[in-house]
Write a protein that holds these residues in place. Sequence first.
Motif, short mmCIF file in Angstrom:
data_model
loop_
_atom_site.label_atom_id
_atom_site.label_comp_id
_atom_site.label_asym_id
_atom_site.label_seq_id
_atom_site.Cartn_x
_atom_site.Cartn_y
_atom_site.Cartn_z
N TYR A 159 1.08 -6.68 9.35
CA TYR A 159 1.29 -5.35 8.77
C TYR A 159 2.71 -4.90 9.09
O TYR A 159 3.08 -4.78 10.27
CB TYR A 159 0.30 -4.33 9.34
N PHE A 172 -7.30 2.25 1.19
CA PHE A 172 -7.36 1.86 2.60
C PHE A 172 -7.75 3.09 3.42
O PHE A 172 -7.05 4.10 3.40
CB PHE A 172 -6.02 1.28 3.04
N ALA A 189 -4.17 -0.27 8.38
CA ALA A 189 -3.04 0.08 7.53
C ALA A 189 -2.59 1.52 7.78
O ALA A 189 -1.39 1.80 7.93
CB ALA A 189 -3.39 -0.11 6.06
N VAL A 201 0.86 -1.18 0.00
CA VAL A 201 0.00 0.00 0.00
C VAL A 201 0.90 1.23 0.00
O VAL A 201 1.75 1.40 0.88
CB VAL A 201 -0.93 0.00 1.23
N ILE A 217 1.37 -5.74 3.63
CA ILE A 217 0.39 -6.56 4.34
C ILE A 217 0.51 -7.99 3.84
O ILE A 217 0.42 -8.25 2.64
CB ILE A 217 -1.04 -6.04 4.12
N VAL A 269 3.09 0.48 3.47
CA VAL A 269 2.93 -0.65 4.38
C VAL A 269 2.77 -1.92 3.55
O VAL A 269 2.13 -1.92 2.50
CB VAL A 269 1.71 -0.45 5.32
N CYS A 308 -3.69 0.26 -2.55
CA CYS A 308 -2.95 -0.97 -2.85
C CYS A 308 -2.51 -0.92 -4.31
O CYS A 308 -3.34 -0.95 -5.22
CB CYS A 308 -3.85 -2.20 -2.61
#
Length: 547
Positions: free
Chosen positions: A274, A234, A240, A208, A288, A286, A218
Motif C-alpha cells: 500500500y 474500501f 487502505a 483508490v 495498492i 492510495v 477503486c
Amino acid sequence: MIDPSELLRRALDLTSRLDHYSALQAFVESAATLTGARYGALSVLDLRGNTVQLVYSGLDSMSNGLIGHPPMGYGLFGEMPDDAYIIRNNLAEEFPDPPWPDDHPPMDNFLGVPLVVRGRPFGHLYLAHKDGDFSDDDGEAIMMLARAASIAVENSRLFAESVVRAQWIAASRAISTALLEGKDEEDVLALIAYEMRRVAKADVALIVLEGVAGAWTCEIADGEGASEIVGVDFPPTGRAQSVIRDGQGMIIDSMSRQAQLQVPMLASYGSALYAPMVAKGSTMGVIILLRAQDKQEFDLSDLAMAEAVAKQAALALELADARHIQAQASQLEERAQISRDLHDLAIQQLFASGMELTAVRNDLAASGAAPETALESLDNAINSIDESVGQIRQIIYSLRDPQATAPIVSRLRREVEHGAKILGFRPKLRIVNLGTAVDGGLHTEIDDELGADVADDVVAVVRECIANAAKHARAASVGIDIAIENHRVSVTVIDDGQGIGRDLSRRSGLSNLAARARRHHGTFSIRPGSGGENGGGTKIEWTALVE
C-alpha cells in the motif's frame, strides 16, 4: 581434505557474481564439488522460515521432478542451527523410516550448513551421499564458502535494487512526461497503475480515490482480472483507509492468510503493498500492488520506491489540475474582459445615443416642425439601435459560453428540453426571482443580477444534475427549483430515483459542483431525498453568493 587454494578460488568467484540465481547455483555446485558430495540443495527461506526456493546440484531434471518439494523444515531438515554446521554420517541407522520421498536419491550421509545474510537466516545448504564420511574440515570449509556466498547474495541484492531503482525512475519520468504533455487525467492514472505494476513485478495494481460522500473507491485497476475490482468501496476500518489517514505505506505478507479481510475480492492474492499518494500533507489516494500467492513477498525497498513514485504522481496530478484551472481561468478572464468592454462601452454608448434620438424625436413631434417621413426615419433609427443592443447582448452571452446564445432563462429551458430527451420525461423547472415566479419571456434582468460567472455556473449545475439523474437515478420525475434573492442564488434538484449509488464516484462530475460552489463562497450537498414511488430519491442543493 579440501584444498585451501581451490576453496579461495571458488569463494572469489562467488563474490564476483551479480546475478542472484547464478550465485546461489555456483554456491551449491562448489560446495558439492569441494566436499565430494553427490547431491546438494539450497533451501531459500522467507521471513517465517518457510522454503520458497530450492536450488539443486547433482540431480537431473527428471529426478528433480520426481522428488517434488522436499520436506525442508522438520525432522532432519528442521535441526539446522543458524551459526554452525551439522553432520550425520549414518542416516540408515538414525532414520530407519526416512523422512524424505520414496523417489528421493539415496542419502547415506548428510552435511548441513546455514547461509546467513545481513544477520538473518537466508537459507540452508544440504549436502548428501559422499563416498566416505563428512568431516569437520568439510563443515568448516563450507562455512567459509557460505560467508562468501552471503557476500555474493548481498551484492546481487544491491545490484538488483539499482536496476529496479532505475526502472522506477524511468516509470516516474514517463508519468511526469504524460502529465506535462497535457494528457487526460484518466489516461495518466491508468499509466501510473500500469507502470507501477510492471516495475514492481506485481500482478495487479489498484488506485483508490475519494468519491461521493467521503467514500474511497477503486477507480483504476491494471492487471489480469483487475477490472472486476473497479467500483469496489474500501471500508473506513480497512488497511487502505488506514494508509490514507496516516499517510504511511505498509506491506502485507499474504492477503490470503489474513483472518479479517474486509474486501473479500483481495483474498485470492499473496503479498500486498500500500503506497499513499501524498501531496502537501494531504493524501489524495492510495496505490495498492498485489502479487500472486506463489510470488515473492514485497520488501522495504519495494515500499520505499513505490511510496516515492506515488508521492511524485500525486504532486504531478496536483500540478496538472492547477495548470488546467489556470488555463481555464485565463480563457474565461479574456472572454469576461471582452464581455465587460462590450457591455460597459458599446451598449452604454448605444443606450445614450438611443435616448438622445428619442428625445429629439419627441421634441420634433411636439413642435410639429418635422415632416412625418423624418419622424419615421428617427423611429427606424431608434429601433435599429435597440436591435443592435440585443445583438451585442447575444455576443456577450456567446463569449461567456461558446454554446450559449441566449440569456440564462433561455439556456435553462434549453437544458430542460435536452434533459427530456435523455430522461424520457420533462423535468419540472421553476425559477423565482426576488420573490416573483418567472414564466414566459427572456428576463434578461436576471443575467444582470447574477453576472456572467455565476450565470454560467448555474446552467452547468443544472446540466450536471440532469445528466446524473439520467445515468444513475432511474427516476420517474425530476424537479429543479432556482431562487434568486438577497445576493444569493440557490439550485435545488430532487428526483425520485434509486438514491445515491456506489458508481457516483469522483469521476461522476459531482466534485465539479462542489468546486463551482466554492468559487462563489457557496455550498453544495447531496443526500437522500424524501422518497417517491421508485425509492428514496436524491436531493442536491447548490448555492452561490452574488456580488
